[in-house]
Design a protein around this motif. Structure first.
Motif, PDB file in Angstrom:
ATOM      1  N   ALA A  82      62.097  48.185  56.714  1.00 54.57           N
ATOM      2  CA  ALA A  82      60.804  47.638  57.124  1.00 54.57           C
ATOM      3  C   ALA A  82      59.943  48.717  57.763  1.00 54.57           C
ATOM      4  N   GLY A  83      58.657  48.649  57.497  1.00 50.74           N
ATOM      5  CA  GLY A  83      57.692  49.555  58.110  1.00 50.74           C
ATOM      6  C   GLY A  83      56.477  48.759  58.544  1.00 50.74           C
ATOM      7  N   SER A  84      55.614  49.389  59.302  1.00 52.76           N
ATOM      8  CA  SER A  84      54.410  48.713  59.775  1.00 52.76           C
ATOM      9  C   SER A  84      53.274  49.718  59.851  1.00 52.76           C
ATOM     10  N   THR A  85      52.054  49.186  59.849  1.00 48.49           N
ATOM     11  CA  THR A  85      50.864  50.022  59.989  1.00 48.49           C
ATOM     12  C   THR A  85      50.321  49.898  61.404  1.00 48.49           C
ATOM     13  N   ALA A  86      49.471  50.827  61.777  1.00 48.35           N
ATOM     14  CA  ALA A  86      48.921  50.831  63.128  1.00 48.35           C
ATOM     15  C   ALA A  86      48.123  49.559  63.385  1.00 48.35           C
ATOM     16  N   ASP A  87      48.320  48.981  64.570  1.00 49.34           N
ATOM     17  CA  ASP A  87      47.556  47.819  65.040  1.00 49.34           C
ATOM     18  C   ASP A  87      47.829  46.547  64.242  1.00 49.34           C
ATOM     19  N   ARG A  88      48.863  46.528  63.399  1.00 50.46           N
ATOM     20  CA  ARG A  88      49.214  45.314  62.662  1.00 50.46           C
ATOM     21  C   ARG A  88      50.701  45.039  62.867  1.00 50.46           C
ATOM     22  N   GLU A  89      51.042  43.776  63.092  1.00 56.19           N
ATOM     23  CA  GLU A  89      52.428  43.397  63.307  1.00 56.19           C
ATOM     24  C   GLU A  89      53.148  43.048  62.011  1.00 56.19           C
ATOM     25  N   GLU A  90      52.410  42.678  60.973  1.00 61.39           N
ATOM     26  CA  GLU A  90      53.041  42.271  59.730  1.00 61.39           C
ATOM     27  C   GLU A  90      53.801  43.440  59.112  1.00 61.39           C
ATOM     28  N   PRO A  91      55.029  43.185  58.613  1.00 60.35           N
ATOM     29  CA  PRO A  91      55.842  44.284  58.086  1.00 60.35           C
ATOM     30  C   PRO A  91      55.565  44.581  56.623  1.00 60.35           C
ATOM     31  N   CYS A  92      55.762  45.825  56.237  1.00 58.94           N
ATOM     32  CA  CYS A  92      55.874  46.213  54.839  1.00 58.94           C
ATOM     33  C   CYS A  92      57.355  46.509  54.602  1.00 58.94           C
ATOM     34  N   VAL A  93      57.865  46.199  53.424  1.00 60.56           N
ATOM     35  CA  VAL A  93      59.295  46.338  53.169  1.00 60.56           C
ATOM     36  C   VAL A  93      59.515  47.064  51.849  1.00 60.56           C
ATOM     37  N   LEU A 194      54.449  43.677  50.581  1.00 56.82           N
ATOM     38  CA  LEU A 194      53.343  43.929  51.487  1.00 56.82           C
ATOM     39  C   LEU A 194      52.809  42.597  52.008  1.00 56.82           C
ATOM     40  N   PRO A 195      52.414  42.531  53.275  1.00 53.27           N
ATOM     41  CA  PRO A 195      51.812  41.297  53.791  1.00 53.27           C
ATOM     42  C   PRO A 195      50.448  41.060  53.163  1.00 53.27           C
ATOM     43  N   THR A 196      50.258  39.888  52.601  1.00 52.90           N
ATOM     44  CA  THR A 196      49.001  39.584  51.914  1.00 52.90           C
ATOM     45  C   THR A 196      47.802  39.701  52.845  1.00 52.90           C
ATOM     46  N   ALA A 197      47.971  39.254  54.101  1.00 54.89           N
ATOM     47  CA  ALA A 197      46.842  39.267  55.033  1.00 54.89           C
ATOM     48  C   ALA A 197      46.291  40.676  55.213  1.00 54.89           C
ATOM     49  N   VAL A 198      47.176  41.664  55.317  1.00 55.32           N
ATOM     50  CA  VAL A 198      46.732  43.044  55.536  1.00 55.32           C
ATOM     51  C   VAL A 198      45.983  43.569  54.316  1.00 55.32           C
ATOM     52  N   VAL A 199      46.562  43.372  53.126  1.00 58.88           N
ATOM     53  CA  VAL A 199      45.965  43.915  51.907  1.00 58.88           C
ATOM     54  C   VAL A 199      44.647  43.224  51.576  1.00 58.88           C
ATOM     55  N   VAL A 200      44.618  41.883  51.725  1.00 53.59           N
ATOM     56  CA  VAL A 200      43.388  41.144  51.415  1.00 53.59           C
ATOM     57  C   VAL A 200      42.267  41.561  52.355  1.00 53.59           C
ATOM     58  N   ASP A 201      42.586  41.787  53.635  1.00 54.65           N
ATOM     59  CA  ASP A 201      41.565  42.261  54.580  1.00 54.65           C
ATOM     60  C   ASP A 201      40.987  43.591  54.125  1.00 54.65           C
ATOM     61  N   GLN A 202      41.850  44.490  53.660  1.00 53.47           N
ATOM     62  CA  GLN A 202      41.375  45.799  53.207  1.00 53.47           C
ATOM     63  C   GLN A 202      40.580  45.679  51.909  1.00 53.47           C
ATOM     64  N   LEU A 203      41.019  44.805  50.998  1.00 52.49           N
ATOM     65  CA  LEU A 203      40.276  44.603  49.753  1.00 52.49           C
ATOM     66  C   LEU A 203      38.895  44.026  50.034  1.00 52.49           C
ATOM     67  N   ALA A 204      38.830  43.078  50.993  1.00 50.15           N
ATOM     68  CA  ALA A 204      37.535  42.495  51.353  1.00 50.15           C
ATOM     69  C   ALA A 204      36.623  43.547  51.956  1.00 50.15           C
ATOM     70  N   GLU A 205      37.195  44.439  52.775  1.00 53.73           N
ATOM     71  CA  GLU A 205      36.396  45.503  53.379  1.00 53.73           C
ATOM     72  C   GLU A 205      35.859  46.447  52.311  1.00 53.73           C
ATOM     73  N   THR A 206      36.714  46.746  51.317  1.00 59.78           N
ATOM     74  CA  THR A 206      36.276  47.603  50.211  1.00 59.78           C
ATOM     75  C   THR A 206      35.162  46.945  49.405  1.00 59.78           C
ATOM     76  N   ASP A 207      35.300  45.617  49.155  1.00 54.92           N
ATOM     77  CA  ASP A 207      34.265  44.899  48.411  1.00 54.92           C
ATOM     78  C   ASP A 207      32.946  44.893  49.157  1.00 54.92           C
ATOM     79  N   ARG A 208      33.024  44.691  50.493  1.00 54.73           N
ATOM     80  CA  ARG A 208      31.788  44.694  51.283  1.00 54.73           C
ATOM     81  C   ARG A 208      31.118  46.056  51.232  1.00 54.73           C
ATOM     82  N   GLY A 209      31.931  47.127  51.300  1.00 58.35           N
ATOM     83  CA  GLY A 209      31.350  48.470  51.229  1.00 58.35           C
ATOM     84  C   GLY A 209      30.722  48.740  49.879  1.00 58.35           C
TER      85      GLY A 209
END
Length: 297
Positions: A82-93, A194-209
């Motif tokens: 298991a791994g994690s990204t900064a400021d997020r608790e959801e794990p990547c495996v 990968l946690p869906t919440a983390v990836v979807v947040d990043q995809l939404a940010e990319t779409d907004r940009g």
């Protein structure tokens, strides 16, 4: 007599299962698939160098399922790093079979595996070797996914039982990428979760940009095409109200503006440059001589 076939909405539109997580959009799924294909190539090359056996990693697809559904597809005992990204608790495996992990250890220590290895928990020394290898895998995963993750993935723990991984709830939606792994003559399956919440947040940010970029371009284009009034202005003079009331056609007003001093080039009410009066053919014109530094900013 012709039978009338009535349109049945229940047949046209399949029932939506609210117990299952929502799926990714087509463009988002393609983005993820391309990132995982790149990861598979780089991770296979890295394993080939470390394990000293020809390694192939072939993506089988990306899907969104609940964590419980994902766990049900895994062996009862397996290596889940298991791994994690900064400021997020959801794990990547990153999940691999214990027999694969033990074979890698034997190969890295200079041995050869002639017979299948019985899966078992790793010893501290074996764990250290595998974790170092998987940390390098997390680094490659972070590089290949890039903006799909909020930051680099770092190691946070090693688990052996998918059903008892306590860092995520059974019903939570996760993105699962499956790969066919071939090391030498050994064939198996490995997964990345990968946690869906983390990836979807990043995809939404990319779409907004991406959506904001054309809007910014259109706004800049409109600003550049906006008509403005420009004026050449001499040094102003203050006169009394009585002088204004006494003005008549033919009167001459003197301004204290030296002939050699440039005029102010004014846009609206804001001075933006200095200019001298001139002519272009039969038309009056001006030549810009200086633009103050504060105007450039």
């Amino acid at each position: 007599m012709t039978a009338v076939v009535r349109d049945d909405p229940l047949r046209r539109y399949p029932a939506y299962d609210f117990r299952r997580p929502a799926q990714l959009g087509r463009e988002h799924a393609r983005h993820l698939e391309a990132a995982f294909e790149t990861f598979a190539r780089q991770w296979a090359s890295h394993l080939t160098a470390k394990v000293r056996m020809r390694t192939h990693l072939v993506p089988r697809g990306v899907e969104v399922v609940s964590y419980q559904e994902y766990a049900d597809t895994l062996p009862a005992t397996t290596a889940m790093v298991a791994g994690s990204t900064a400021d997020r608790e959801e794990p990547c495996v990153m999940q691999i079979g214990l027999d694969d992990a033990l074979m890698w250890v034997v190969q890295m220590l200079g041995g050869r595996t002639a017979a299948p290895i019985e899966p078992r928990p790793l010893t501290p020394i074996e764990s250290a070797l595998i974790l170092q290898l998987m940390q390098e895998g997390f680094a490659l995963l972070s590089t290949c996914l890039g903006s799909l993750l909020p930051g680099p993935v770092t190691y946070s723990g090693l688990h052996y039982t998918p059903q008892y991984l306590q860092v995520i709830s059974p019903g939570e939606a996760v993105i699962v990428a499956r790969f066919d792994l071939r090391v030498g003559e050994s064939r198996s399956t490995t997964t990345v979760m990968l946690p869906t919440a983390v990836v979807v947040d990043q995809l939404a940010e990319t779409d907004r940009g991406a959506a904001a970029a054309p809007r910014r371009g259109r706004a800049a284009d409109h600003v550049q095409r906006t008509p403005l009034d420009v004026t050449l202005r001499v040094t102003p003079r203050v006169i009394a109200a009585g002088e204004v009331l006494d003005l008549a056609p033919g009167d001459l007003l003197r301004f204290a503006h030296p002939e050699t001093t440039p005029l102010e080039f004014v846009v609206g009410t804001t001075p933006v440059a200095r200019a001298v009066a001139g002519a272009q053919g039969s038309r009056l014109a001006c030549t810009i001589t200086a633009i103050p530094e504060e105007t450039r900013r």
